[in-house]
Write a protein that holds these residues in place. Sequence first.
Motif, mmCIF file in Angstrom:
data_model
loop_
_atom_site.group_PDB
_atom_site.id
_atom_site.type_symbol
_atom_site.label_atom_id
_atom_site.label_comp_id
_atom_site.label_asym_id
_atom_site.label_seq_id
_atom_site.Cartn_x
_atom_site.Cartn_y
_atom_site.Cartn_z
ATOM 1 N N ASP A 109 3.757 -10.924 -5.955
ATOM 2 C CA ASP A 109 3.561 -12.302 -6.864
ATOM 3 C C ASP A 109 3.442 -11.450 -8.522
ATOM 4 O O ASP A 109 3.894 -10.925 -9.334
ATOM 5 N N ALA A 110 3.062 -9.932 -8.084
ATOM 6 C CA ALA A 110 2.771 -9.165 -9.020
ATOM 7 C C ALA A 110 3.972 -8.077 -9.688
ATOM 8 O O ALA A 110 3.131 -7.179 -10.335
ATOM 9 N N GLY A 111 4.854 -8.260 -9.169
ATOM 10 C CA GLY A 111 5.712 -7.416 -9.414
ATOM 11 C C GLY A 111 6.300 -6.079 -8.485
ATOM 12 O O GLY A 111 7.229 -5.319 -9.175
ATOM 13 N N GLN A 112 5.620 -5.585 -7.575
ATOM 14 C CA GLN A 112 5.517 -4.409 -6.919
ATOM 15 C C GLN A 112 7.181 -4.749 -6.599
ATOM 16 O O GLN A 112 7.189 -5.167 -5.325
ATOM 17 N N THR A 113 7.783 -3.193 -6.414
ATOM 18 C CA THR A 113 9.563 -3.187 -5.564
ATOM 19 C C THR A 113 9.363 -2.071 -5.037
ATOM 20 O O THR A 113 9.985 -2.099 -4.264
ATOM 21 N N VAL A 114 8.598 -1.239 -5.388
ATOM 22 C CA VAL A 114 8.109 0.258 -4.343
ATOM 23 C C VAL A 114 7.305 0.217 -3.746
ATOM 24 O O VAL A 114 5.694 0.247 -4.228
ATOM 25 N N PHE A 115 7.563 0.254 -2.703
ATOM 26 C CA PHE A 115 5.599 -0.270 -1.050
ATOM 27 C C PHE A 115 5.737 1.220 -1.318
ATOM 28 O O PHE A 115 5.253 1.687 -0.042
ATOM 29 N N HIS A 116 5.194 1.908 -2.092
ATOM 30 C CA HIS A 116 4.653 2.812 -2.329
ATOM 31 C C HIS A 116 3.633 3.294 -3.660
ATOM 32 O O HIS A 116 3.686 3.307 -4.157
#
Length: 132
Positions: A109-116
Amino acid sequence: MTDRLLATKESEKGYPLADTDCLFCRIAMGEIPADLVRSDPEVLAFRDINPQAPTHILIIPRRHIASVSEMTEGDAHLMGKLFLMAKDLAREEGISPGGYRMVVNAGSDAGQTVFHVHLHLLGGRGMGWPPG
Ligand code: 5GP
Ligand code: ZN
């Protein structure tokens, strides 16, 4: 070379084990090229491939942490290092006097696309509030 061997090779350099399926771990291991700005044994900074401001740098821990939602008390020092490196880079980039923004997106929802975990450092233009 297997993923396990790659991870072992990194640990021999004194770097923590990485998730070889993760884009930012692979950048940290030098497997994927990036425009590096600063590097130390724990933290790495490189320019965003799709900059949203004249200065747009990502500051990451070398160790894989998927999101700030997964951080623990033991990560406090590491996260402090991310902010201190970002502050130093803002000065070096010349955006400190005018002002800059640091952003951490946590979850989709916050726009995180890379999960690192990564800290965005943005500056060099005026910014609106609230963010989109
Ligand atoms: P998020 O949306 O997860 O907070 O931010 C991820 C950021 O990583 C985005 O700003 C995106 O442009 C950047 N990015 C994605 N892939 C790459 C890449 O391969 N190299 C670099 N340098 N940045 C990337
Ligand atoms: Zn990772």
